[in-house]
Design a protein around this motif. Sequence first.
Motif, PDB file in Angstrom:
ATOM      1  N   VAL A  15       1.552   7.399  -6.494  1.00 28.74           N
ATOM      2  CA  VAL A  15       0.550   8.456  -6.681  1.00 28.74           C
ATOM      3  C   VAL A  15       1.109   9.804  -6.243  1.00 28.74           C
ATOM      4  O   VAL A  15       0.901  10.830  -6.902  1.00 28.74           O
ATOM      5  CB  VAL A  15      -0.732   8.114  -5.906  1.00 28.74           C
ATOM      6  CG1 VAL A  15      -1.734   9.259  -5.996  1.00 28.74           C
ATOM      7  CG2 VAL A  15      -1.354   6.836  -6.437  1.00 28.74           C
ATOM      8  N   ALA A  16       1.839   9.812  -5.128  1.00 24.52           N
ATOM      9  CA  ALA A  16       2.440  11.065  -4.652  1.00 24.52           C
ATOM     10  C   ALA A  16       3.452  11.609  -5.651  1.00 24.52           C
ATOM     11  O   ALA A  16       3.474  12.810  -5.944  1.00 24.52           O
ATOM     12  CB  ALA A  16       3.102  10.834  -3.289  1.00 24.52           C
TER      13      ALA A  16
ATOM     14  N   TRP B 138      -9.457   6.199  -3.570  1.00 25.33           N
ATOM     15  CA  TRP B 138      -9.443   7.622  -3.917  1.00 25.33           C
ATOM     16  C   TRP B 138      -9.481   7.815  -5.434  1.00 25.33           C
ATOM     17  O   TRP B 138     -10.108   8.767  -5.932  1.00 25.33           O
ATOM     18  CB  TRP B 138      -8.203   8.302  -3.335  1.00 25.33           C
ATOM     19  CG  TRP B 138      -8.311   8.591  -1.877  1.00 25.33           C
ATOM     20  CD1 TRP B 138      -7.599   8.017  -0.865  1.00 25.33           C
ATOM     21  CD2 TRP B 138      -9.189   9.533  -1.253  1.00 25.33           C
ATOM     22  NE1 TRP B 138      -7.978   8.533   0.353  1.00 25.33           N
ATOM     23  CE2 TRP B 138      -8.947   9.467   0.138  1.00 25.33           C
ATOM     24  CE3 TRP B 138     -10.157  10.412  -1.734  1.00 25.33           C
ATOM     25  CZ2 TRP B 138      -9.647  10.265   1.051  1.00 25.33           C
ATOM     26  CZ3 TRP B 138     -10.848  11.207  -0.823  1.00 25.33           C
ATOM     27  CH2 TRP B 138     -10.591  11.128   0.544  1.00 25.33           C
ATOM     28  N   ALA B 139      -8.827   6.943  -6.177  1.00 24.97           N
ATOM     29  CA  ALA B 139      -8.857   7.046  -7.632  1.00 24.97           C
ATOM     30  C   ALA B 139     -10.278   6.872  -8.159  1.00 24.97           C
ATOM     31  O   ALA B 139     -10.712   7.589  -9.079  1.00 24.97           O
ATOM     32  CB  ALA B 139      -7.928   6.003  -8.257  1.00 24.97           C
TER      33      ALA B 139
ATOM     34  N   ASP C 108      -3.508   9.288   1.064  1.00 22.40           N
ATOM     35  CA  ASP C 108      -3.009   7.972   0.641  1.00 22.40           C
ATOM     36  C   ASP C 108      -1.816   7.550   1.480  1.00 22.40           C
ATOM     37  O   ASP C 108      -1.689   6.392   1.884  1.00 22.40           O
ATOM     38  CB  ASP C 108      -2.582   8.023  -0.834  1.00 22.40           C
ATOM     39  CG  ASP C 108      -3.793   8.069  -1.765  1.00 22.40           C
ATOM     40  OD1 ASP C 108      -4.887   7.734  -1.290  1.00 22.40           O
ATOM     41  OD2 ASP C 108      -3.623   8.440  -2.932  1.00 22.40           O
TER      42      ASP C 108
ATOM     43  N   ALA D 249      -5.270   4.043  -2.162  1.00 15.82           N
ATOM     44  CA  ALA D 249      -5.090   4.901  -3.335  1.00 15.82           C
ATOM     45  C   ALA D 249      -6.105   4.576  -4.418  1.00 15.82           C
ATOM     46  O   ALA D 249      -6.573   5.480  -5.127  1.00 15.82           O
ATOM     47  CB  ALA D 249      -3.665   4.744  -3.877  1.00 15.82           C
ATOM     48  N   TYR D 250      -6.477   3.304  -4.568  1.00 17.10           N
ATOM     49  CA  TYR D 250      -7.445   2.942  -5.596  1.00 17.10           C
ATOM     50  C   TYR D 250      -8.854   3.402  -5.224  1.00 17.10           C
ATOM     51  O   TYR D 250      -9.673   3.701  -6.101  1.00 17.10           O
ATOM     52  CB  TYR D 250      -7.413   1.433  -5.834  1.00 17.10           C
ATOM     53  CG  TYR D 250      -6.122   0.958  -6.460  1.00 17.10           C
ATOM     54  CD1 TYR D 250      -5.502   1.685  -7.463  1.00 17.10           C
ATOM     55  CD2 TYR D 250      -5.512  -0.217  -6.040  1.00 17.10           C
ATOM     56  CE1 TYR D 250      -4.320   1.253  -8.044  1.00 17.10           C
ATOM     57  CE2 TYR D 250      -4.329  -0.662  -6.613  1.00 17.10           C
ATOM     58  CZ  TYR D 250      -3.736   0.079  -7.610  1.00 17.10           C
ATOM     59  OH  TYR D 250      -2.563  -0.348  -8.180  1.00 17.10           O
TER      60      TYR D 250
ATOM     61  N   SER E 142      -4.882   5.344 -13.920  1.00 15.98           N
ATOM     62  CA  SER E 142      -5.514   5.023 -12.630  1.00 15.98           C
ATOM     63  C   SER E 142      -6.812   4.258 -12.832  1.00 15.98           C
ATOM     64  O   SER E 142      -7.125   3.334 -12.075  1.00 15.98           O
ATOM     65  CB  SER E 142      -5.770   6.310 -11.844  1.00 15.98           C
ATOM     66  OG  SER E 142      -4.561   6.994 -11.567  1.00 15.98           O
TER      67      SER E 142
ATOM     68  N   ALA F 122       0.781   4.232  -2.860  1.00 14.03           N
ATOM     69  CA  ALA F 122       0.588   5.626  -2.454  1.00 14.03           C
ATOM     70  C   ALA F 122       1.788   6.478  -2.833  1.00 14.03           C
ATOM     71  O   ALA F 122       1.643   7.638  -3.237  1.00 14.03           O
ATOM     72  CB  ALA F 122       0.348   5.693  -0.944  1.00 14.03           C
TER      73      ALA F 122
ATOM     74  N   SER G 101      -5.575  14.206  -2.455  1.00 15.74           N
ATOM     75  CA  SER G 101      -5.761  12.962  -1.700  1.00 15.74           C
ATOM     76  C   SER G 101      -4.462  12.201  -1.513  1.00 15.74           C
ATOM     77  O   SER G 101      -4.428  11.192  -0.806  1.00 15.74           O
ATOM     78  CB  SER G 101      -6.776  12.065  -2.416  1.00 15.74           C
ATOM     79  OG  SER G 101      -6.274  11.678  -3.689  1.00 15.74           O
ATOM     80  N   VAL G 102      -3.369  12.676  -2.164  1.00 15.64           N
ATOM     81  CA  VAL G 102      -2.073  12.013  -2.020  1.00 15.64           C
ATOM     82  C   VAL G 102      -1.657  11.949  -0.559  1.00 15.64           C
ATOM     83  O   VAL G 102      -1.163  10.933  -0.069  1.00 15.64           O
ATOM     84  CB  VAL G 102      -1.011  12.756  -2.862  1.00 15.64           C
ATOM     85  CG1 VAL G 102       0.387  12.280  -2.496  1.00 15.64           C
ATOM     86  CG2 VAL G 102      -1.267  12.536  -4.336  1.00 15.64           C
TER      87      VAL G 102
ATOM     88  N   GLU H 155       0.829  -1.206   0.000  1.00 14.35           N
ATOM     89  CA  GLU H 155       0.000   0.000   0.000  1.00 14.35           C
ATOM     90  C   GLU H 155       0.863   1.256   0.000  1.00 14.35           C
ATOM     91  O   GLU H 155       0.559   2.242  -0.677  1.00 14.35           O
ATOM     92  CB  GLU H 155      -0.935   0.011   1.209  1.00 14.35           C
ATOM     93  CG  GLU H 155      -1.894   1.200   1.205  1.00 14.35           C
ATOM     94  CD  GLU H 155      -3.024   1.032   2.207  1.00 14.35           C
ATOM     95  OE1 GLU H 155      -4.037   1.717   2.051  1.00 14.35           O
ATOM     96  OE2 GLU H 155      -2.883   0.202   3.133  1.00 14.35           O
TER      97      GLU H 155
END
Length: 688
Positions: A266-267, A353-354, A440, A350-351, A312, A263, A436-437, A259
Motif C-alpha cells: 500500500v505504501a 483502512w481500505a 498501516d 491495511a484492509y 483494494s 502495508a 493512512s499508509v 501484515e
Amino acid sequence: MVEAYRWGALTAGAAVRTASMLLLLPFMLGNLAIWLRPTSSDRFGLLGGLCRLLAGSLTVAFTLAIVGVTMNLVGWQCVPYAACRAHRPYLSWLVALPMGTRLAVLALLPLVALRLFWAIGARSARAFEGFRPSPPRPPRAEMTGSLSTPGFWDDERLTSWLRHIHVGLGAGMVDVSLLIGVSGDRRNLVGALLLDAAAGLVLFCVVLLFLPVPAGHGQSRRFLRLLWMVVAGVTALSLGYAASTREVPVVVGQMPGYEGSVAGVVAVQGVLLVMIAAVTVARQRRHPPRARPFLRGLGTPLVAALSVIVASAFTATLVFRVADHLDRGNIPDPIRPNPPALGPLEPPVAYWWAALAGLTALLIVTLFAALSLLTSRRRRRARAERVVEQDYPDAPASAAPRLEAVRDTIARSHVAEELGPMLVAFFVISSLGLASVVLDLVGIGPTQIAAMISGERDGTAMLAAYVTDAGIWVISLLVIGLLVLGFRAYRSAETRRLVAILWDLGTFWPRTVHPFAPPCYAARAVPELVKRVSGLAARGRVVISGHSHGSVLAAATVLQLSPAVLPRVAMLSYGCPLHRIYARLYPAYGERTLCDLGERLEWRWRNLWRDTDPIGGPVFDGRRGVRSCGDGAAEAVDVRLRDPRSVTIDPADTVPPPVERHWPYHTQPEYQAAVRDLSGLFDPDGLR
C-alpha cells in the motif's frame, strides 16, 4: 458491394469471456492509465516505467490477498483452533500436518492462481494478437508511439515479456511470505539464503519492469527462459524448505511478516501514485495540449488511482468475506476480538483502512456528482434551448410538450462532459486516503486512531468499528454486484452488449502495462481491416463506414494503410466519439491525430452527428470548440443532422418523428447523400 465487419465477439461474444473481464477490471484500468497521458512521448519512458511498477503492485496485491486467505487466515489463524475447523472436513485434515508443511501446501493455491492468470493471458494472446500484419513491424517500432507506425498494434512480444515478470513478482512474494512465516525471526543459514534469494527475485523483477524489451526475439526468449528457471528453482526450494521445517515459532494473531507486506505494498502504491501525478503535471505544463483535456490533464494518475481503489476493494472483499465465513458470521477487530476458542482471525490493518477509505470516497464522489449535475443543469438547458430555437423556429404552440422532451434529451446527452470535476475530486480523495499508509506501517487501525483522538476508548472506538464495518459491507456489495453483472452477462446477451460498450473503451489499446488485463481486440481487428481494405482498394474505390466505436476502428485502420492504398479510400463516420471522447480522454492521440487522419484521406471524410447523441459529436466543427487543422476542407467534414426531424405529427402518420439519438444513422437520407458526396471526391487519375 457492401461488406460488414463485426468485432462484438472479441469483447462480449463469449459469455465466459465477458464475465472474466469483470474480474480483470483493476488490471484493465492499470493498463489504460498510460494511454491517458498528456503527450505522445514517455510511453516507454519515466511515466511508462512508473505505470508498469504500479501495475506490478496490483499483481502483488492480488497475490498477497490469496496468501492472506490461504496461509494467513486458514493455515495460521483458523486450523490450530478446534472451534474454527469444527464441522469443516475440508480444513480438518490440515491440522495433522506440521505448520511448515501446512503453509507449504497452502502456498500452492496462490501459485496456481498465478498460473491461471498466465493461462488466460497466453490464451488471449493466441486468440486476439495472433493475427500478424503484413509486412511485419520494423525493430523498435513501438517506441515512436504514433498510431500510424507500422506494427503499433502488435504488442504480443511485450505482453509476453511482462507476463513472465509479473508471474515472477507474484511467485517471489509467495516465497517471501512462506519463508518469513515458517522462520519468524529465527532463521538458519539455509533459510536466510533462500529468503535473500526470494527477495532478490522480487527486486530483480521490479528492475525488469523499467527496462525495455530486448530488440532480438531470440534474445528475449532466452532471457525469459532463464527467468522462468530461476522462478521455478527459488519457488521449489522455498516450498521444500518450508515443508521440511518441523519447529515453527507459532505466535497468536497474523502470520509473521504478512501484515507488514500488505502495508508495504500500500505504501509503494501511494508513493507511485504521487510520482505519476507529479510527472503527468510536469509533462502537461511542458507540452500543453491544444484543447483542454476532459480530466484536466490528470487522466493517467486518476485512472491509476482508480485501478488501485478497485483492486483494494476486490482484495479486501476477498479477505473479509473469507474471515467472516471462518469465524461463523462475526467480524473481528481489535476492539471486538473473537472468543479464544475461535482464534483471532484478524485481517491486516491495511484492509480496514481500505474499507473506510472506500466508503468515504464513495460518499464524497456521489456528493460531487450530484453537485456537478445540479450546477451544470442551467448551462445544459440553455444550450438545449438554443438548439431547439435554431431547429424549430416556427413550431406551433401545440408542439410545446414535444419541444420540452427534445430539450431534456439534448441536456441529458451532455451530462458526461460535466463529470470531469467529480473524477478529479475522486483522485484528490483517493490521494488523501493514502495518508493512512503511515498508519498501516505501524499497524494502527481506524478504531485505535479514533480512540486516540477522542480519548474515549469504548464509545468512539465502537463507532469507528461500526463505520468501518459499514465500509466493508459497502465495498463487498459493490464487488458482489460486479459478480452478479458477470453472471447476468453469462445468461443475457443484452447484458453482454451493455458490458461490451464499456469494454470497447477499456480494451481498445494494446497491453503495454499490465499483461493480465483483458486483451486488446484492436490488435486483431485493425490488421484484419487493413488487409481487407487494401485488397478491396486494389480493385476499386472503398468507402469505410463506421458507426460509434466502429468509427474509431475505421480511423485506426486508415492510419495504418499504406500510401499506395490511401488514394482509393474514403471514410464515413456517424455517432462518432473520436473528438468528444477519444481526443479529450487521450490527449496524446488527440487533435493532431485527427488532422493527420484527414490529411491522409485528402479530406475524403464525412462525419454525421446529432445534438441528441450522448456518444457521438462533431470532429472539426469550430462552433463546438473544436479547433481547425488549418485546412478549409476540414470544415466540410462534419454534417449536422436535426433530431428529431420535426416536432409535429405528419398528416400521414399518428405520432411525431422519434428522437433518434445514437441510432440509427444509416437509414437517413443524409447518409446516402454523404456516400454519393464521397464517391465524387475521388481523383480519377489516382484510380487508374
